[in-house]
Design an enzyme around this catalytic site. Structure first.
Site, mmCIF file in Angstrom:
data_model
loop_
_atom_site.group_PDB
_atom_site.id
_atom_site.type_symbol
_atom_site.label_atom_id
_atom_site.label_comp_id
_atom_site.label_asym_id
_atom_site.label_seq_id
_atom_site.Cartn_x
_atom_site.Cartn_y
_atom_site.Cartn_z
ATOM 1 N N VAL A 181 -8.920 -0.535 -5.566
ATOM 2 C CA VAL A 181 -9.275 -0.673 -4.153
ATOM 3 C C VAL A 181 -10.188 0.499 -3.840
ATOM 4 O O VAL A 181 -9.741 1.643 -3.714
ATOM 5 C CB VAL A 181 -8.034 -0.681 -3.244
ATOM 6 C CG1 VAL A 181 -8.463 -0.737 -1.772
ATOM 7 C CG2 VAL A 181 -7.145 -1.872 -3.568
ATOM 8 N N LYS A 234 -1.055 -1.236 -4.236
ATOM 9 C CA LYS A 234 -2.145 -0.267 -4.193
ATOM 10 C C LYS A 234 -1.520 1.111 -4.329
ATOM 11 O O LYS A 234 -0.823 1.582 -3.427
ATOM 12 C CB LYS A 234 -2.938 -0.387 -2.893
ATOM 13 C CG LYS A 234 -4.068 0.632 -2.767
ATOM 14 C CD LYS A 234 -4.749 0.527 -1.399
ATOM 15 C CE LYS A 234 -5.810 1.615 -1.234
ATOM 16 N NZ LYS A 234 -6.427 1.567 0.121
ATOM 17 N N TYR A 250 0.855 -1.180 0.000
ATOM 18 C CA TYR A 250 0.000 0.000 0.000
ATOM 19 C C TYR A 250 0.893 1.233 0.000
ATOM 20 O O TYR A 250 1.545 1.538 0.997
ATOM 21 C CB TYR A 250 -0.900 -0.042 1.234
ATOM 22 C CG TYR A 250 -1.946 1.048 1.353
ATOM 23 C CD1 TYR A 250 -2.110 2.043 0.396
ATOM 24 C CD2 TYR A 250 -2.795 1.076 2.462
ATOM 25 C CE1 TYR A 250 -3.067 3.025 0.525
ATOM 26 C CE2 TYR A 250 -3.766 2.053 2.609
ATOM 27 C CZ TYR A 250 -3.893 3.027 1.639
ATOM 28 O OH TYR A 250 -4.852 4.004 1.776
#
Length: 302
Positions: free
Chosen positions: A207, A165, A137
């Site tokens: 996401v 992400k 992330y």
């Protein structure tokens, strides 16, 4: 389940609470079922939108168990790791593996702003502690630590790190990652407002945040782009944008939960230090959401 097939819509689920500040697991079950019915391709538990920082490890375990039982192996179920120490991260890994999680979303260390060497060591150590697949992330805007190309070159050596992400809020960074890594990582947009552009530019997935309140709309937008029905995608995106902008507000948790309340997919309860909006703030957000709902354009078949 083939762990390496990560693409499409992965909701970053909110965490529902009761008015007594306990987990509302029956509501969470219903929320997951609504996402699955809408056709999402994965589920992420305990992310920023899931109020991870105020959840105990036991509560994360309860959420994970509920998701695994409801999902019945339909899509990958990921647990977020947002830890201040490696010990905390390892405890989360151990718990998730024991409860049959399908993988992890993984942030750099929390609270302390690590340098490149410290960030790399932390993420490599967590990756080495599990065989489950991992989505890194990258969110320097909110957390202050950027996963640079140099850091990612080191992390690419770990085969179980399979996705990123991308939440720098700079859509051009997607192409930078593609140019540097090709198909080594599945790339997911983590910012609702630029997800459509990112998917057009080659993102493998999204996401998503507003998917919590608008699951089918989110899936349809993704599928329209996959089918290269760009004019229809643009029209849907233009309607959706005022709602998607709630995802980049400091109070995204409160606002998205209000949207869930309006659409019948949740309640507005949050956990301290967050407080539920009130007064003019509450009225303004509800008016925006209700106006968008009232002007819903309908969804094309995909």
């Amino acid at each position: 389940m083939e762990a390496h097939i990560w693409k499409g819509i992965f909701p970053a689920l909110t965490t529902p609470f009761t008015q007594h500040d306990t987990l509302d697991l029956p509501l969470f079950n219903n929320q997951i079922q609504a996402q699955l019915n809408a056709g999402v391709h994965g589920i992420i538990i305990g992310g920023s939108l899931g109020e991870a920082a105020v959840l105990s490890l036991q509560e994360k375990e309860q959420l994970l168990q509920t998701a695994i039982n409801t999902n019945k192996n339909k899509v990958p179920v990921l647990l977020n790791i947002a830890a201040a120490t490696l010990k905390e991260a390892f405890e989360t890994v151990k718990m998730a593996e024991a409860n049959n999680a399908n993988g992890f979303m993984l942030l750099p260390p929390m609270r302390y702003k690590s340098d490149a060497r410290e960030t790399t060591y932390f993420l490599q150590s967590v990756a080495a502690a599990t065989n489950l697949p991992i989505m890194l992330y990258n969110n320097p805007v909110d957390y202050g630590t950027e996963l640079t190309i140099t850091i990612l070159n080191q992390l690419a050596k770990h085969e179980n790190i399979i996705a990123i992400k991308e939440s720098t809020r700079n859509v051009t960074n997607l192409t930078v990652l593609k140019n540097n890594f090709g198909k080594r990582f599945a790339l997911f947009c983590g910012v609702d407002t630029i997800a459509a552009e990112s998917i057009i530019m080659g993102a493998d997935g999204w996401v998503a945040g507003l998917v919590n309140a608008f699951p089918r709309e989110t899936v349809v937008l993704y599928e329209l782009i996959q089918q290269k029905r760009i004019d229809e995608a643009i029209a849907l995106h233009r309607w959706f944008l005022p709602l998607l902008e709630l995802d980049i507000h400091t109070k995204l948790v409160q606002y998205i939960k209000l949207a869930q309340q309006v659409t019948g997919l949740g309640t507005a309860y949050v956990r301290s230090p967050r407080l539920m909006p009130e007064g003019a703030e509450l009225e303004n957000v509800l008016n925006l959401i209700k106006k968008c709902v009232a002007n819903h354009p309908g969804l094309p078949n995909v």
